[in-house]
Design an enzyme around this catalytic site. Structure first.
Site, PDB file in Angstrom:
ATOM      1  CD  GLU A 104      -2.936   1.266   2.219  1.00 59.01           C
ATOM      2  OE1 GLU A 104      -3.889   2.037   2.092  1.00 59.01           O
ATOM      3  OE2 GLU A 104      -2.698   0.632   3.269  1.00 59.01           O
ATOM      4  CB  ALA A 146      -2.633   6.839   8.834  1.00 63.25           C
ATOM      5  CG  HIS A 190      -3.762   6.773   0.542  1.00 66.00           C
ATOM      6  ND1 HIS A 190      -4.193   7.369   1.707  1.00 66.00           N
ATOM      7  CD2 HIS A 190      -3.753   5.432   0.804  1.00 66.00           C
ATOM      8  CE1 HIS A 190      -4.417   6.439   2.638  1.00 66.00           C
ATOM      9  NE2 HIS A 190      -4.164   5.261   2.115  1.00 66.00           N
ATOM     10  N   GLY A 201      -9.503   8.450   1.852  1.00 64.94           N
ATOM     11  CA  GLY A 201      -8.237   8.716   1.186  1.00 64.94           C
ATOM     12  C   GLY A 201      -8.368   8.919  -0.313  1.00 64.94           C
ATOM     13  NE  ARG A 228     -19.612  22.741 -11.392  1.00 69.49           N
ATOM     14  CZ  ARG A 228     -20.467  23.291 -10.529  1.00 69.49           C
ATOM     15  NH1 ARG A 228     -21.759  23.267 -10.783  1.00 69.49           N
ATOM     16  NH2 ARG A 228     -20.032  23.864  -9.429  1.00 69.49           N
ATOM     17  CG  ASP A 257     -14.733   0.789  10.963  1.00 66.07           C
ATOM     18  OD1 ASP A 257     -15.430   1.469  10.188  1.00 66.07           O
ATOM     19  OD2 ASP A 257     -13.604   1.168  11.373  1.00 66.07           O
ATOM     20  CG  ASP A 277      -6.774   0.142   6.350  1.00 66.74           C
ATOM     21  OD1 ASP A 277      -5.598  -0.262   6.277  1.00 66.74           O
ATOM     22  OD2 ASP A 277      -7.098   1.337   6.255  1.00 66.74           O
ATOM     23  CG  LEU A 284     -11.006   7.375  11.024  1.00 70.19           C
ATOM     24  CD1 LEU A 284     -12.080   7.073   9.988  1.00 70.19           C
ATOM     25  CD2 LEU A 284     -11.229   6.562  12.276  1.00 70.19           C
ATOM     26  N   GLY A 313      -6.152   3.564   9.904  1.00 72.35           N
ATOM     27  CA  GLY A 313      -6.533   2.173   9.745  1.00 72.35           C
ATOM     28  C   GLY A 313      -7.688   1.877  10.683  1.00 72.35           C
TER      29      GLY A 313
END
Length: 382
Positions: free
Chosen positions: A127, A138, A193, A218, A225, A246, A272, A306, A308
């Protein structure tokens, strides 16, 4: 003499088979399902249901250990602990970090992945680090850069071919060529991300990218538009969508929108999960950042973002059923077969079909985990 699992129902890919017997062969694979009582040893789960072992294709850690620790004993602890979450196969997931540390982690996992007990390592998910700083989440922006094919090749060599998936921001320079290169090496490419436009996402998926990572989180949101990354995730039919269910990362209605727009056959539940998973409220870390775990969330100490989750995958299954946005059959499939299909490992996990490894879970009517079997042997019991 053959062994048979007797249960009230069995969750297969296309249907739920009613009360019957599922053969477990001596070599640890599934045999045939039958409604007629066979000759052999019967394991009686007549009050319970049987489903494929869950497949978590995006998980960073568990029980105080993190993939980025580069500690094989920690990886063993993660694998040993995940069957208590119903997980029998997973992709250890890295974070954005220095090229050298990522190389070392790939080497460590690659050397040991095939003989670690517990949940089976089916590949590595990188990742990062080829993300955009605006939606860093994060992840550490100081290591982010445009994608480099040479680095991917180096990491894959160090991993002895175990790299299965890598996430990038498709607006970064050279992304399309990188995606094509990764696909030529049988590495699946995910988008994450990212501040990409819809068109940039479309070009990436046309080049071979096939997964949107933790949809809504992310990434550039949906605007009337400029559909952005969320618009692409909702509408590009060839891709898979990850969801962290979660109740904190994504509102249940927003999760339903993904499932309804994109289809539950292309939506997958992931966790995650970071190292604090399974530990309750505590202080922890994610990569180089301090994290506080409280009220069911893991958040960066400095920003409150947050960091994960601490979600266990079986809980994600229970949540989407409890929220009324998926049936038990759909929820279990979204946590087993669909993620396996997203990275091409559905030939070794995610099904109860004949000839597959006998990795399965035993559930009560509330989808609470009673037992997890790996290769036909009970590995975890409640």
């Amino acid at each position: 003499m053959a062994t048979y699992i007797y249960a009230k129902q069995f969750f297969y890919e296309h249907d739920v088979k009613e009360k019957g017997y599922l053969e477990i062969r001596d070599n640890g694979t599934f045999g045939q399902y039958t409604t007629e009582k066979p000759n052999g040893t019967i394991i009686d789960y007549s009050n319970y249901s049987i489903a494929p072992g869950l497949v978590d294709t995006h998980i960073h850690g568990y029980l105080g250990h993190d993939v980025m620790d580069n500690d094989i004993e920690g990886i063993k602890m993660i694998s040993n602990g995940l069957p208590s979450c119903g997980v029998t196969s997973y992709l250890p997931t890295t974070l954005t970090a220095s090229a050298d540390l990522l190389n070392d982690v790939c080497q460590t996992i690659g050397q040991h992945a095939s003989h670690i007990k517990g949940a089976k390592i089916q590949g590595i998910f990188l990742e990062g680090p080829f993300f955009c700083e605006k939606y860093k989440g994060a992840q550490n922006p100081k290591y982010m850069s445009d994608p480099q094919k040479e680095l991917l090749d180096k990491w894959q060599d160090s991993a002895q071919g175990w790299v299965k998936k890598i996430a990038i921001a498709p607006e970064r320079e050279g992304s399309v060529d990188f995606i094509k290169h990764a696909k030529s090496k049988d590495i699946y490419v995910a988008l994450a991300h990212t501040d990409a436009t819809y068109q940039e996402c479309l070009e990436a998926t046309n080049a071979g990218a096939n997964i949107f990572v933790h949809v809504y989180n992310g990434m550039r949101g949906l605007h009337h538009r400029e559909p952005g990354v969320v618009g692409a995730a909702l509408t590009i039919p060839t891709a898979f969508d990850e969801l962290i269910c979660d109740g904190h990362h994504v509102n249940p209605i927003s999760a339903k929108i993904v499932m309804d727009c994109h289809g539950r056959d292309k939506t997958m539940l992931i966790t995650d999960c970071m190292r604090a998973g399974g530990l309750g409220e505590c202080q922890s870390t994610l990569g180089e950042f301090d994290v506080i775990v409280k009220d069911g969330t893991a958040r960066l100490v400095d920003s409150g973002s947050l960091a994960g989750s601490i979600l266990e995958l079986i809980t994600g299954v229970q949540n989407v059923v409890r929220w009324g946005i998926a049936t038990p059959h759909e929820a279990l499939k979204m946590a087993s077969l669909v993620p396996a299909q997203s990275v091409g490992i559905d030939n070794v996990c995610g099904r109860l079909d004949e000839g597959y490894p006998a990795d399965f879970i035993v559930l009560n009517d509330s989808l609470e985990l009673q037992a997890t079997y790996i290769d036909g042997k009970a590995y975890y019991t409640k």
